[in-house]
Design a protein around this motif. Structure first.
Motif, PDB file in Angstrom:
ATOM      1  N   TYR A 179       0.857  -1.181   0.000  1.00  0.00           N
ATOM      2  CA  TYR A 179       0.000   0.000   0.000  1.00  0.00           C
ATOM      3  C   TYR A 179       0.896   1.234   0.000  1.00  0.00           C
ATOM      4  CZ  TYR A 179      -3.774  -3.064   1.635  1.00  0.00           C
ATOM      5  OH  TYR A 179      -4.702  -4.054   1.757  1.00  0.00           O
ATOM      6  N   VAL A 180       0.316   2.346  -0.472  1.00  0.00           N
ATOM      7  CA  VAL A 180       1.119   3.574  -0.537  1.00  0.00           C
ATOM      8  C   VAL A 180       1.587   4.015   0.852  1.00  0.00           C
ATOM      9  CG1 VAL A 180      -0.907   5.124  -0.529  1.00  0.00           C
ATOM     10  CG2 VAL A 180       1.230   5.907  -1.525  1.00  0.00           C
ATOM     11  N   ASP A 181       0.747   3.859   1.876  1.00  0.00           N
ATOM     12  CA  ASP A 181       1.125   4.344   3.207  1.00  0.00           C
ATOM     13  C   ASP A 181       1.799   3.288   4.090  1.00  0.00           C
ATOM     14  OD1 ASP A 181      -1.285   3.088   3.096  1.00  0.00           O
ATOM     15  OD2 ASP A 181      -2.344   4.439   4.449  1.00  0.00           O
ATOM     16  N   TYR A 182       1.796   2.043   3.669  1.00  0.00           N
ATOM     17  CA  TYR A 182       2.451   0.994   4.465  1.00  0.00           C
ATOM     18  C   TYR A 182       3.631   0.356   3.740  1.00  0.00           C
ATOM     19  CZ  TYR A 182      -1.333   1.173   7.869  1.00  0.00           C
ATOM     20  OH  TYR A 182      -2.219   1.585   8.824  1.00  0.00           O
ATOM     21  N   GLY A 183       3.794   0.705   2.461  1.00  0.00           N
ATOM     22  CA  GLY A 183       4.834   0.063   1.674  1.00  0.00           C
ATOM     23  C   GLY A 183       4.509  -1.415   1.497  1.00  0.00           C
ATOM     24  N   ARG A 211      13.496  -1.520  -6.834  1.00  0.00           N
ATOM     25  CA  ARG A 211      13.391  -0.636  -5.667  1.00  0.00           C
ATOM     26  C   ARG A 211      11.971  -0.107  -5.461  1.00  0.00           C
ATOM     27  NH1 ARG A 211      15.810   3.565  -6.883  1.00  0.00           N
ATOM     28  NH2 ARG A 211      16.496   2.952  -8.934  1.00  0.00           N
ATOM     29  N   PHE A 212      11.100  -0.309  -6.454  1.00  0.00           N
ATOM     30  CA  PHE A 212       9.711   0.132  -6.336  1.00  0.00           C
ATOM     31  C   PHE A 212       8.772  -1.048  -6.612  1.00  0.00           C
ATOM     32  CE2 PHE A 212      11.940   4.026  -7.572  1.00  0.00           C
ATOM     33  CZ  PHE A 212      11.495   4.881  -6.590  1.00  0.00           C
ATOM     34  N   ALA A 224       9.320  -7.158   2.818  1.00  0.00           N
ATOM     35  CA  ALA A 224       8.572  -6.272   3.723  1.00  0.00           C
ATOM     36  C   ALA A 224       9.394  -5.011   4.007  1.00  0.00           C
ATOM     37  CB  ALA A 224       8.239  -7.006   5.009  1.00  0.00           C
ATOM     38  N   GLY A 225       8.753  -3.879   3.917  1.00  0.00           N
ATOM     39  CA  GLY A 225       9.420  -2.591   4.166  1.00  0.00           C
ATOM     40  C   GLY A 225       9.885  -1.915   2.895  1.00  0.00           C
ATOM     41  N   GLU A 226       9.810  -2.605   1.744  1.00  0.00           N
ATOM     42  CA  GLU A 226      10.234  -1.994   0.478  1.00  0.00           C
ATOM     43  C   GLU A 226       9.251  -0.885   0.091  1.00  0.00           C
ATOM     44  OE1 GLU A 226      12.896  -2.465  -1.351  1.00  0.00           O
ATOM     45  OE2 GLU A 226      13.744  -4.366  -0.679  1.00  0.00           O
ATOM     46  N   THR A 227       9.670  -0.052  -0.849  1.00  0.00           N
ATOM     47  CA  THR A 227       8.888   1.132  -1.225  1.00  0.00           C
ATOM     48  C   THR A 227       7.773   0.800  -2.223  1.00  0.00           C
ATOM     49  OG1 THR A 227      10.884   2.422  -0.938  1.00  0.00           O
ATOM     50  CG2 THR A 227       9.100   3.490  -2.136  1.00  0.00           C
ATOM     51  N   PHE A 228       6.605   1.348  -1.942  1.00  0.00           N
ATOM     52  CA  PHE A 228       5.465   1.202  -2.849  1.00  0.00           C
ATOM     53  C   PHE A 228       5.493   2.326  -3.869  1.00  0.00           C
ATOM     54  CE2 PHE A 228       1.231   2.468  -4.179  1.00  0.00           C
ATOM     55  CZ  PHE A 228       0.593   1.276  -4.448  1.00  0.00           C
TER      56      PHE A 228
END
Lengths: 144, 202
Positions: free
Chosen positions: B100-104, B156-157, B142-146
Motif C-alpha cells: 500500500y502507498v502508506d504501508y509500503g 526498488r519500487f 517487507a518494508g520496500e517502497t510502494f
C-alpha cells in the motif's frame, strides 16, 4: 510557472526512468541540480524567493498538512491524498529508496519522508539566495 | 546552463524515454490488446481512473481453504485496471503480503478481504517446496517502497501485484502471460500456471 513545468515533466521523466533501474537515481539528482540552478540564476529578493518556493511546493504542503491534521478523512478520497503526495514527489522518490527500509509505528520510513520533502525542497530552493548574498558581500568587502 | 536549457531538459528527456520504452515494447504494445496499458486507456476514456469504489456484500468467505502461496484478488466496481484492484500473497497463519502507498510492502491480517465486492482466490500449480521458497522471498520484501505504477524491471519500487510476480518469477515461474511492462492483479487470474479455487462477484 517555470518550476511547475520542471516539476511536472520531472515526474514523468523520473517515472519513465524507473524502467531503466539506476537511471531514475541519475534523473533525481539532475532534478535537484536543475532546481538549484533555477534558484541560483534568479535575482529575486529573499521574500520573493520564499514566495516562489512556497507556491511551487504548495500542492505538496497542502496534501501533507491535510494528512497530518486529518483533514483528508473528511473526504471520500483520503487514500488518494497520500497517493497524490507520492506522485508529486516522484522526482525525489528514487533517492528515498536508497535509505534503509526502517519501519516505525507500522509505517515505512519513506512514508514519513513524504512529509519532509516539501519543506526540504523549499529550503533547497532558498539556499542559493544565501549563497549569492554571501558571495556579493565577499566581492564588495572594502576590508578584503 | 541558461534559462531555456533548464526548462526544456526534462520535457526532452520525457519524449526520449517515452520513445525508448515504446520501441522496446513495440511487439507487446501492437500485438497484445490485453495489455494493462490498453485496459488503463479504455478506463481513462470512460472516466475511470482510480482503484474503484463500492461496498461489500455479506457472505461466507472460505478463508480456511487457503494454503501458503495462494494469491488473493480483491476488487471494486469501476476499477481502472481490470476487474480486480488489489492482490495479496497468502503467507499462512492468517497473514498476507501486500503493498500500500502508506504501508509500503507489508504483512497484514487476512480479514479485510471480506470487504471486497469481487474476490478471487487462486492457487499456483507448483510444488509446495517451491511455494516455501516463494514465501521466504516474499517475506524479505517487507518494508520496500510502494509506487503505484512501478515497472516490473525496477527492484526498488513495488506495488501489490509486481511484488507477487517477482516472488514467483525469482523461482522461475512467470505469472504474467502478457509479458507486460506493468502487472495488474487480473494478470494472475489469466495465468496458465494457476487454478481458481474460489470466486465471488456481483
Amino acid at each position: 510557472m517555470r518550476l511547475y513545468v520542471i516539476q511536472l515533466t520531472a515526474i514523468l521523466a523520473v517515472w519513465l526512468g524507473m524502467y531503466y533501474p539506476g537511471l531514475d537515481i541519475v534523473l533525481a539528482l539532475l532534478y535537484l541540480l536543475i532546481i538549484w540552478w533555477e534558484a541560483s540564476y534568479k535575482n529575486l529578493s529573499l521574500f520573493l524567493q520564499c514566495l516562489v518556493g512556497l507556491a511551487w511546493q504548495l500542492p505538496a504542503l497542502y496534501l501533507s498538512l491535510s494528512i497530518i491534521m486529518g483533514l483528508d478523512q473528511a473526504t471520500d478520497f483520503s487514500y488518494y491524498f497520500v497517493f497524490m503526495l507520492q506522485l508529486w514527489h516522484t522526482p525525489v522518490m528514487p533517492l528515498a529508496t536508497l535509505m534503509p527500509n526502517l519501519i516505525r509505528l507500522d509505517k515505512p520510513f519513506y512514508y514519513y519522508e513524504l512529509f519532509v520533502f516539501a519543506p526540504l525542497l523549499w529550503t533547497i530552493y532558498l539556499l542559493p539566495w544565501f549563497r549569492r548574498k554571501k558571495l556579493l558581500q565577499k566581492k564588495f568587502n572594502p576590508l578584503a | 546552463m541558461n534559462d531555456k536549457s533548464r526548462i526544456i531538459i526534462f520535457p526532452v528527456l520525457v519524449l526520449l524515454l517515452l520513445l525508448l520504452v515504446i520501441l522496446q515494447n513495440w511487439q507487446m504494445l501492437t500485438n497484445n490488446k490485453n495489455s494493462v496499458v490498453y485496459t488503463y486507456l479504455r478506463s481513462f476514456a470512460s472516466g475511470e481512473i482510480g482503484s474503484g469504489y463500492g461496498s461489500a456484500t455479506a457472505g461466507d468467505i472460505p478463508f480456511s481453504i487457503l494454503e501458503p502461496g495462494d494469491i488473493l484478488l480483491g476488487g471494486w466496481p469501476n476499477c481502472a485496471y481490470g476487474k480486480y484492484s488489489h492482490a495479496g500473497l497468502y503467507l499462512g497463519e492468517g497473514e498476507v503480503l501486500e503493498a500500500y502507498v502508506d504501508y509500503g510492502v507489508c504483512i497484514q491480517p487476512l480479514g479485510h478481504y471480506e470487504n471486497y465486492t469481487e474476490l478471487c482466490f487462486i492457487r499456483a500449480n507448483v510444488s509446495n517446496e517451491l511455494k516455501t521458497k516463494v514465501i521466504a522471498a516474499a517475506r524479505s520484501y517487507a518494508g520496500e517502497t510502494f509506487y503505484p505504477v512501478a515497472f516490473k524491471q525496477n527492484d526498488r519500487f513495488y506495488n501489490c501485484s509486481n511484488i507477487i510476480w517477482k516472488a514467483y518469477q525469482e523461482q522461475g515461474i512467470n505469472l504474467d502471460i502478457n509479458n507486460d511492462i506493468w502487472i495488474a492483479p487480473e494478470s494472475f487470474r489469466n495465468s496458465p500456471y494457476v487454478s481458481v479455487i474460489f470466486e465471488k462477484g456481483m
